[in-house]
Design a protein around this motif. Structure first.
Motif, PDB file in Angstrom:
ATOM      1  N   ASP A 176       0.846  -1.186   0.000  1.00 23.98           N
ATOM      2  CA  ASP A 176       0.000   0.000   0.000  1.00 23.98           C
ATOM      3  C   ASP A 176       0.889   1.245   0.000  1.00 23.98           C
ATOM      4  O   ASP A 176       0.943   2.005   0.966  1.00 23.98           O
ATOM      5  CB  ASP A 176      -0.917  -0.008   1.227  1.00 23.98           C
ATOM      6  CG  ASP A 176      -1.932   1.130   1.186  1.00 23.98           C
ATOM      7  OD1 ASP A 176      -2.169   1.655   0.090  1.00 23.98           O
ATOM      8  OD2 ASP A 176      -2.462   1.499   2.255  1.00 23.98           O
ATOM      9  N   VAL A 216      -7.191   8.983  -3.681  1.00 27.66           N
ATOM     10  CA  VAL A 216      -7.943   7.788  -3.274  1.00 27.66           C
ATOM     11  C   VAL A 216      -8.222   7.817  -1.774  1.00 27.66           C
ATOM     12  O   VAL A 216      -9.326   7.486  -1.321  1.00 27.66           O
ATOM     13  CB  VAL A 216      -7.169   6.508  -3.666  1.00 27.66           C
ATOM     14  CG1 VAL A 216      -7.797   5.280  -3.017  1.00 27.66           C
ATOM     15  CG2 VAL A 216      -7.145   6.344  -5.174  1.00 27.66           C
ATOM     16  N   LYS A 217      -7.219   8.212  -1.004  1.00 27.24           N
ATOM     17  CA  LYS A 217      -7.388   8.290   0.453  1.00 27.24           C
ATOM     18  C   LYS A 217      -8.451   9.314   0.821  1.00 27.24           C
ATOM     19  O   LYS A 217      -9.301   9.078   1.687  1.00 27.24           O
ATOM     20  CB  LYS A 217      -6.047   8.657   1.101  1.00 27.24           C
ATOM     21  CG  LYS A 217      -6.069   8.636   2.618  1.00 27.24           C
ATOM     22  CD  LYS A 217      -4.679   8.926   3.177  1.00 27.24           C
ATOM     23  CE  LYS A 217      -4.691   8.890   4.708  1.00 27.24           C
ATOM     24  NZ  LYS A 217      -3.340   9.159   5.260  1.00 27.24           N
ATOM     25  N   HIS A 264     -10.914  10.349  -1.096  1.00 24.86           N
ATOM     26  CA  HIS A 264     -12.225   9.862  -1.530  1.00 24.86           C
ATOM     27  C   HIS A 264     -12.762   8.807  -0.564  1.00 24.86           C
ATOM     28  O   HIS A 264     -13.972   8.775  -0.269  1.00 24.86           O
ATOM     29  CB  HIS A 264     -12.139   9.285  -2.942  1.00 24.86           C
ATOM     30  CG  HIS A 264     -13.463   8.844  -3.483  1.00 24.86           C
ATOM     31  ND1 HIS A 264     -13.885   7.546  -3.454  1.00 24.86           N
ATOM     32  CD2 HIS A 264     -14.480   9.562  -4.036  1.00 24.86           C
ATOM     33  CE1 HIS A 264     -15.090   7.453  -3.976  1.00 24.86           C
ATOM     34  NE2 HIS A 264     -15.477   8.649  -4.337  1.00 24.86           N
ATOM     35  N   TYR A 265     -11.886   7.942  -0.074  1.00 19.70           N
ATOM     36  CA  TYR A 265     -12.312   6.901   0.882  1.00 19.70           C
ATOM     37  C   TYR A 265     -12.859   7.552   2.154  1.00 19.70           C
ATOM     38  O   TYR A 265     -13.900   7.141   2.684  1.00 19.70           O
ATOM     39  CB  TYR A 265     -11.134   5.984   1.227  1.00 19.70           C
ATOM     40  CG  TYR A 265     -11.472   4.944   2.272  1.00 19.70           C
ATOM     41  CD1 TYR A 265     -12.191   3.796   1.939  1.00 19.70           C
ATOM     42  CD2 TYR A 265     -11.083   5.120   3.597  1.00 19.70           C
ATOM     43  CE1 TYR A 265     -12.520   2.848   2.900  1.00 19.70           C
ATOM     44  CE2 TYR A 265     -11.408   4.176   4.565  1.00 19.70           C
ATOM     45  CZ  TYR A 265     -12.123   3.043   4.208  1.00 19.70           C
ATOM     46  OH  TYR A 265     -12.443   2.116   5.163  1.00 19.70           O
ATOM     47  N   LYS A 302     -16.217   9.004   1.468  1.00 19.59           N
ATOM     48  CA  LYS A 302     -17.215   7.936   1.355  1.00 19.59           C
ATOM     49  C   LYS A 302     -17.619   7.418   2.735  1.00 19.59           C
ATOM     50  O   LYS A 302     -18.802   7.152   2.990  1.00 19.59           O
ATOM     51  CB  LYS A 302     -16.656   6.788   0.504  1.00 19.59           C
ATOM     52  CG  LYS A 302     -17.673   5.712   0.179  1.00 19.59           C
ATOM     53  CD  LYS A 302     -17.082   4.689  -0.779  1.00 19.59           C
ATOM     54  CE  LYS A 302     -18.113   3.624  -1.136  1.00 19.59           C
ATOM     55  NZ  LYS A 302     -17.552   2.611  -2.069  1.00 19.59           N
ATOM     56  N   GLN A 303     -16.647   7.287   3.644  1.00 22.62           N
ATOM     57  CA  GLN A 303     -16.951   6.825   4.996  1.00 22.62           C
ATOM     58  C   GLN A 303     -17.840   7.839   5.724  1.00 22.62           C
ATOM     59  O   GLN A 303     -18.755   7.456   6.461  1.00 22.62           O
ATOM     60  CB  GLN A 303     -15.656   6.598   5.790  1.00 22.62           C
ATOM     61  CG  GLN A 303     -14.809   5.449   5.277  1.00 22.62           C
ATOM     62  CD  GLN A 303     -15.580   4.142   5.193  1.00 22.62           C
ATOM     63  OE1 GLN A 303     -15.847   3.623   4.112  1.00 22.62           O
ATOM     64  NE2 GLN A 303     -15.963   3.607   6.340  1.00 22.62           N
ATOM     65  N   HIS A 313     -16.758   9.434  -8.809  1.00 21.87           N
ATOM     66  CA  HIS A 313     -15.886   8.253  -8.665  1.00 21.87           C
ATOM     67  C   HIS A 313     -16.645   6.964  -8.429  1.00 21.87           C
ATOM     68  O   HIS A 313     -16.057   5.963  -8.038  1.00 21.87           O
ATOM     69  CB  HIS A 313     -14.892   8.499  -7.513  1.00 21.87           C
ATOM     70  CG  HIS A 313     -13.889   9.545  -7.834  1.00 21.87           C
ATOM     71  ND1 HIS A 313     -14.055  10.860  -7.485  1.00 21.87           N
ATOM     72  CD2 HIS A 313     -12.708   9.468  -8.513  1.00 21.87           C
ATOM     73  CE1 HIS A 313     -13.023  11.568  -7.911  1.00 21.87           C
ATOM     74  NE2 HIS A 313     -12.195  10.763  -8.535  1.00 21.87           N
TER      75      HIS A 313
END
Length: 205
Positions: free
Chosen positions: A45, A128-129, A131-132, A135-136, A201
């Motif tokens: 990662d 990406v981090k 966006h995650y 989303k959470q 996304h």
């Protein structure tokens, strides 16, 4: 270790020389003698890129690129081939390759491409981090809060939302405040942009 470069080439001499070159430039590299070994290994990662031989015995470089894309991994690909053609390079770039280089490649050109690709990977990882996390936050909303968010970003006022949901305007204000707090935004405009980022996304059906 802050990054990693994967070197996938069935030619032992080429692969090992590229890995040694990168290590001498303080770039952490891992070599793989086959596409199968590369695709089946546990990915770190970390921001990364892959130097990928175009022609390998069983799986082509294009197949590997497709497999990475299907897995959802955003790893910049630098194709390296001894038999490059213009149609091949065009196909590679159109397929999302970061760079297309022919063997033998100058050390400075290869390292320059890798450093640039790693900067892109770093940017992708941060995106990406982010966006995650967004989303959470979105998933933490209750069903009623989801509905209030949906109506709020559509431009409806508290009074209109209250009428549609059959609740008091005060109740809507409470839910709306919780939505703003959970989504970590300070205005409806910021809330709209956050929802747009989530929608943008979403994976295609």
């Amino acid at each position: 270790m802050e990054h990693i470069v994967y070197v996938v080439d069935d030619d032992d001499t080429v692969r090992q020389s590229v890995v040694r070159l990168l290590e001498s430039a303080d770039i952490h590299a891992l070599g793989f003698s086959s596409a199968e070994a590369f695709l089946s290994h546990p990915f770190e990662d970390l921001p990364s890129c892959v130097i990928l031989d175009m022609q390998m015995p069983t799986i082509t470089g294009f197949d590997v690129a497709d497999a990475l894309k299907d897995s959802g991994r955003e790893i910049p690909i630098i194709f390296l081939t001894g038999h490059g053609t213009i149609p091949m390079s065009v196909r590679a770039i159109k397929g999302g390759a970061y760079e297309f280089l022919t063997k033998p490649v100058e050390s400075s050109a290869l390292i320059g491409s890798i450093e640039s690709a790693l900067r892109l990977a770093q940017h992708n990882a941060a995106r990406v981090k982010e966006h995650y996390a967004l989303k959470q936050r979105h998933l933490s909303l209750t069903p009623r809060e989801h509905k209030v968010l949906e109506l709020a970003v559509s431009g409806k006022l508290n009074k209109q939302i209250a009428a549609e949901l059959g609740v008091s305007e005060i109740t809507v204000k409470v839910h709306r405040r919780r939505v703003m707090e959970k989504m970590q935004v300070r205005s409806v405009a910021e809330l709209v942009r956050a929802v747009e980022r989530l929608t943008k996304h979403q994976p295609a059906e």
